[in-house]
Write a protein that holds these residues in place. Structure first.
Motif, PDB file in Angstrom:
ATOM      1  N   TYR A 140       0.805  -1.172  -0.080  1.00 55.45           N
ATOM      2  CA  TYR A 140      -0.106   0.177  -0.020  1.00 55.45           C
ATOM      3  C   TYR A 140       0.724   1.430   0.002  1.00 55.45           C
ATOM      4  N   PHE A 141       2.133   1.300  -0.470  1.00 61.47           N
ATOM      5  CA  PHE A 141       2.903   2.567  -0.791  1.00 61.47           C
ATOM      6  C   PHE A 141       2.603   2.733  -2.325  1.00 61.47           C
ATOM      7  N   TRP A 142       2.735   4.020  -2.612  1.00 66.84           N
ATOM      8  CA  TRP A 142       2.697   4.925  -3.948  1.00 66.84           C
ATOM      9  C   TRP A 142       3.967   5.146  -4.519  1.00 66.84           C
ATOM     10  N   GLY A 143       4.663   5.586  -3.410  1.00 71.19           N
ATOM     11  CA  GLY A 143       6.144   6.015  -3.736  1.00 71.19           C
ATOM     12  C   GLY A 143       7.495   5.518  -2.920  1.00 71.19           C
ATOM     13  N   MET A 144       8.669   5.580  -3.370  1.00 76.55           N
ATOM     14  CA  MET A 144       9.710   4.983  -2.929  1.00 76.55           C
ATOM     15  C   MET A 144      11.001   5.682  -3.008  1.00 76.55           C
ATOM     16  N   VAL A 145      11.531   6.085  -1.950  1.00 74.33           N
ATOM     17  CA  VAL A 145      13.079   6.687  -1.636  1.00 74.33           C
ATOM     18  C   VAL A 145      13.882   5.530  -1.692  1.00 74.33           C
ATOM     19  N   VAL A 146      15.077   5.678  -2.592  1.00 72.27           N
ATOM     20  CA  VAL A 146      16.294   4.826  -2.316  1.00 72.27           C
ATOM     21  C   VAL A 146      17.329   5.695  -2.062  1.00 72.27           C
ATOM     22  N   THR A 147      18.106   5.312  -1.210  1.00 74.43           N
ATOM     23  CA  THR A 147      19.082   6.066  -0.788  1.00 74.43           C
ATOM     24  C   THR A 147      20.335   5.398  -0.298  1.00 74.43           C
ATOM     25  N   ALA A 148      21.679   5.950  -0.139  1.00 73.39           N
ATOM     26  CA  ALA A 148      22.985   5.468   0.349  1.00 73.39           C
ATOM     27  C   ALA A 148      23.676   6.889   0.812  1.00 73.39           C
ATOM     28  N   PRO A 149      24.738   6.319   1.526  1.00 77.00           N
ATOM     29  CA  PRO A 149      25.696   7.241   1.895  1.00 77.00           C
ATOM     30  C   PRO A 149      26.329   7.922   0.630  1.00 77.00           C
ATOM     31  N   GLY A 150      26.653   9.172   0.962  1.00 77.18           N
ATOM     32  CA  GLY A 150      27.277   9.767  -0.250  1.00 77.18           C
ATOM     33  C   GLY A 150      28.748   9.774  -0.904  1.00 77.18           C
ATOM     34  N   ASP A 151      29.090  10.265  -1.651  1.00 75.17           N
ATOM     35  CA  ASP A 151      30.328  10.421  -2.152  1.00 75.17           C
ATOM     36  C   ASP A 151      30.512  11.831  -2.861  1.00 75.17           C
ATOM     37  N   GLU A 152      31.901  11.922  -3.426  1.00 74.64           N
ATOM     38  CA  GLU A 152      32.300  13.243  -3.996  1.00 74.64           C
ATOM     39  C   GLU A 152      31.873  14.509  -3.142  1.00 74.64           C
ATOM     40  N   GLY A 153      31.891  14.554  -2.009  1.00 72.09           N
ATOM     41  CA  GLY A 153      31.492  15.549  -1.168  1.00 72.09           C
ATOM     42  C   GLY A 153      30.148  15.905  -0.703  1.00 72.09           C
ATOM     43  N   TYR A 154      29.307  14.799  -0.924  1.00 66.88           N
ATOM     44  CA  TYR A 154      27.823  14.849  -0.656  1.00 66.88           C
ATOM     45  C   TYR A 154      27.783  13.840   0.609  1.00 66.88           C
ATOM     46  N   ASP A 155      26.831  14.083   1.379  1.00 66.80           N
ATOM     47  CA  ASP A 155      26.610  13.347   2.900  1.00 66.80           C
ATOM     48  C   ASP A 155      25.654  12.068   2.391  1.00 66.80           C
ATOM     49  N   PHE A 156      24.827  12.390   1.327  1.00 69.53           N
ATOM     50  CA  PHE A 156      23.988  11.061   1.196  1.00 69.53           C
ATOM     51  C   PHE A 156      23.632  11.333  -0.319  1.00 69.53           C
ATOM     52  N   VAL A 157      22.901  10.298  -1.006  1.00 68.72           N
ATOM     53  CA  VAL A 157      22.409  10.555  -2.513  1.00 68.72           C
ATOM     54  C   VAL A 157      21.034   9.681  -2.289  1.00 68.72           C
ATOM     55  N   SER A 158      20.212  10.029  -3.267  1.00 67.53           N
ATOM     56  CA  SER A 158      18.953   9.421  -3.338  1.00 67.53           C
ATOM     57  C   SER A 158      18.440   9.436  -4.606  1.00 67.53           C
ATOM     58  N   ARG A 159      17.283   8.645  -4.847  1.00 67.23           N
ATOM     59  CA  ARG A 159      16.453   8.554  -5.979  1.00 67.23           C
ATOM     60  C   ARG A 159      14.922   8.432  -5.501  1.00 67.23           C
TER      61      ARG A 159
END
Length: 268
Positions: free
Chosen positions: A178-197
């Motif tokens: 019963y979800f309609w959206g999903m966040v995918v995330t991981a620790p960042g690289d290249e100066g970012y703290d985290f990344v996502s889609r």
């Protein structure tokens, strides 16, 4: 109707997340606004109506439905007001289905937006659900899953997040819980703290380029894990976008820039 198309969380046009912005004297019938959003075919179309000095009612529509919260279209709406319609303002208050959202002028062209935080909870679904999520996205299963407004998947490697080809079969898997959206995330690289889609195919958004509402979840999530209050984030969609995120407990502060791509008129 006047229309602006603004790229939010972008340093120049053709980056970040495009939103259509339409000011109105009064809200049109909901079905008509939905039709306009479908015609615009952007992740979100924002409609706003002035209710007082620096105060506006704001609504957001994907091509398929009205939604409760959209950060990038809020930022884009504020940009249109600051740059085009009400340049005397330094702060704007939007009344929305998610409460009051405030956008202020920041330094160096940044717009600073205050949104309600969305804390995660442990995901209590089936034990094989992580395997289903990974298979649907065409990558290894997530290390951890969490529930918030959207399903949240955590991976260890940012390259896995960058390597996701598209939303795949994730809509079918999300419907099971019963979800309609999903966040995918991981620790960042290249100066970012985290990344996502972010993927929301059942709302007509196979992938959202830069998602403010997702960062209402991710800011507090990563601030807690990293022991930092302010974080630099990158949404690694094909267009991509940068956000400066600050955890203020019940509120999440997102800062970014906008770029004007187009303005015109709608004839109905």
């Amino acid at each position: 109707m006047k229309l602006w198309q603004v790229d939010a969380f972008a340093n120049k046009p053709l980056e970040g997340n495009p939103a259509a912005v339409i000011p109105l004297a009064a809200f049109s019938e909901t079905g008509l606004m939905q039709q306009i959003a479908r015609e615009n075919n952007q992740a979100e179309t924002a409609f706003f109506v002035q209710t007082g000095e620096g105060q506006y009612d704001l609504r957001w529509f994907t091509p398929e439905a009205e939604v409760d919260l959209c950060g990038h279209a809020t930022l884009a709406s504020a940009y249109v007001l600051f740059e085009e319609l009400a340049p005397e303002l330094s702060q704007i208050r939007f009344a929305t289905r998610s409460g009051e959202l405030i956008v202020s002028r920041g330094e160096d062209g940044l717009l600073v937006m205050s949104l309600p935080s969305d804390p995660v909870q442990p995901f209590n679904g089936p034990k094989d659900y992580a395997d289903k999520v990974g298979a649907a996205l065409g990558i290894a299963p997530p290390k951890e899953l969490y529930s918030a407004r959207y399903l949240v998947g955590l991976w260890d490697d940012p390259k896995l997040i960058c390597g996701i080809k598209d939303c795949g079969e994730i809509a079918r898997v999300l419907r099971e819980e019963y979800f309609w959206g999903m966040v995918v995330t991981a620790p960042g690289d290249e100066g970012y703290d985290f990344v996502s889609r972010f993927f929301a195919p059942d709302k007509g958004v196979p992938e959202d380029p830069v998602t403010g509402s997702a960062h209402c979840i991710l800011t507090q999530f990563w601030a807690t894990r990293l022991g930092k209050k302010t974080l630099k984030a990158r949404q690694v969609s094909p267009r991509g976008g940068d956000l400066l995120c600050t955890d203020e407990g019940a509120r999440t502060i997102l800062a970014g820039r906008c770029a004007l791509y187009m303005k015109g008129e709608i004839f109905l």
